[in-house]
Design a protein around this motif. Sequence first.
Motif, PDB file in Angstrom:
ATOM      1  N   ASN A  88     -22.508  95.150   6.801  1.00 56.58           N
ATOM      2  CA  ASN A  88     -22.510  96.491   7.382  1.00 56.58           C
ATOM      3  C   ASN A  88     -21.313  96.687   8.302  1.00 56.58           C
ATOM      4  OD1 ASN A  88     -24.883  97.124   6.039  1.00 56.58           O
ATOM      5  ND2 ASN A  88     -26.205  96.595   7.768  1.00 56.58           N
TER       6      ASN A  88
ATOM      7  N   ARG B 264     -30.119  87.816   7.850  1.00 56.32           N
ATOM      8  CA  ARG B 264     -29.835  88.766   8.929  1.00 56.32           C
ATOM      9  C   ARG B 264     -28.350  88.744   9.274  1.00 56.32           C
ATOM     10  NH1 ARG B 264     -34.426  86.383  11.071  1.00 56.32           N
ATOM     11  NH2 ARG B 264     -33.303  85.415  12.810  1.00 56.32           N
TER      12      ARG B 264
ATOM     13  N   THR C 211     -20.407  92.129  15.854  1.00 59.91           N
ATOM     14  CA  THR C 211     -21.451  92.462  14.877  1.00 59.91           C
ATOM     15  C   THR C 211     -22.480  91.362  14.670  1.00 59.91           C
ATOM     16  OG1 THR C 211     -20.094  91.649  13.047  1.00 59.91           O
ATOM     17  CG2 THR C 211     -19.915  93.991  13.598  1.00 59.91           C
TER      18      THR C 211
ATOM     19  N   PRO D 167     -25.640  89.210  15.042  1.00 51.92           N
ATOM     20  CA  PRO D 167     -26.931  89.292  15.731  1.00 51.92           C
ATOM     21  C   PRO D 167     -27.188  88.028  16.536  1.00 51.92           C
ATOM     22  CG  PRO D 167     -27.243  89.019  13.362  1.00 51.92           C
ATOM     23  CD  PRO D 167     -25.781  89.174  13.574  1.00 51.92           C
TER      24      PRO D 167
ATOM     25  N   ALA E 267     -25.717  91.926   8.578  1.00 50.97           N
ATOM     26  CA  ALA E 267     -24.982  92.473   9.722  1.00 50.97           C
ATOM     27  C   ALA E 267     -23.475  92.446   9.466  1.00 50.97           C
ATOM     28  CB  ALA E 267     -25.326  91.690  10.988  1.00 50.97           C
TER      29      ALA E 267
END
Length: 338
Positions: free
Chosen positions: A181, A174, A39, A41, A178
């Motif tokens: 989620n 960010r 997951t 980024p 991520a």
Amino acid sequence: MRRWVKVSVAAAVVLGVGGYVAEPYAQDWLLARDACDGTLPPDALEQLTPEDAHLRDETSHLHEGLGSYSCRLTAEEAEDGTGDDGRLVVGMEAYTRRDDQDREFMSIFPEEGFSPQASLPEGLPGFIDKYHDINFLLPCPDLGKDAEGRQRKLLVRMSLGREANHGAPGAAYRMAVALANGASDRLGCGAEPLRAPAGDAVPPDPERDAETVPLSEAKDTACGWMAGAGLPQDQGLRVAAAVNDAAPTGRCDLTDRDGKSALSLVAWYGDWSNRLTSRDGVPRSLTATARCDGEAAGYALGTSDDIPGVGEAVQRRLLKEFAEDQVRRRGCSGLRFF
């Protein structure tokens, strides 16, 4: 050449010649790809990894029956030999059980609950705590309600290593979004996916980076009610607004002309806050309670320095205006003062 570009190129070359993966950049690529179940980024991870450090290890643990999920990515130890178990790059812990969440909140807000905190960009349901962790509290529609009829929620805490580049524009948010989620998916929470804030926002340090404005200019902040609260205008008072209407906590601070905190008004949302407004069942002075979304809400005022002209009567008025403003913003009811 950028770190992860080099990593992917090296990995492709190394893996293509017999599957040998000991080459450091190939190892970086594999760990970055697999960490936290894929997951993370890549661009944010690149920015948050210590410069010139290779990744060392990744772990993740999912306990569906216990409603918990965690993951951790580390880099190799520092040149001075510190960090025998590796230097933390990013770590995350997520919980759907109330007991686990209450334990975490108790560690963040011990004693009377006036711990340093900073707000996240508006719309993100969370805050930054005194440990500099980014916290989210999300409703879990797919998990229904608990035995007491309360909507079950997901608490996510993300930590960055001390050597991570916290100043990397936008990267921390960010990464945090991520991970939140991903945790929601792994634990079957079903929360509405979060979106990282646009732009290059950098999480502030709750103890050092509080942005303040003169009291007379506070009306355009989330603590705008302070501008018309009748406070002395000739003492150089400034307002620090750390309020986000989607977060489980927030505060409005008054600082003196030297930037030192003089008075704090704090709000906490959720039944975990009951212990902060009372002791052994007896309400604390200069506190208030309400009901918001079927759970307790608490409000309190604390001072660290005397402000001329701001005695107890004025303090009670400030608590009243703060709590009433919060109740209006949140659609709460049953406001009581102590």
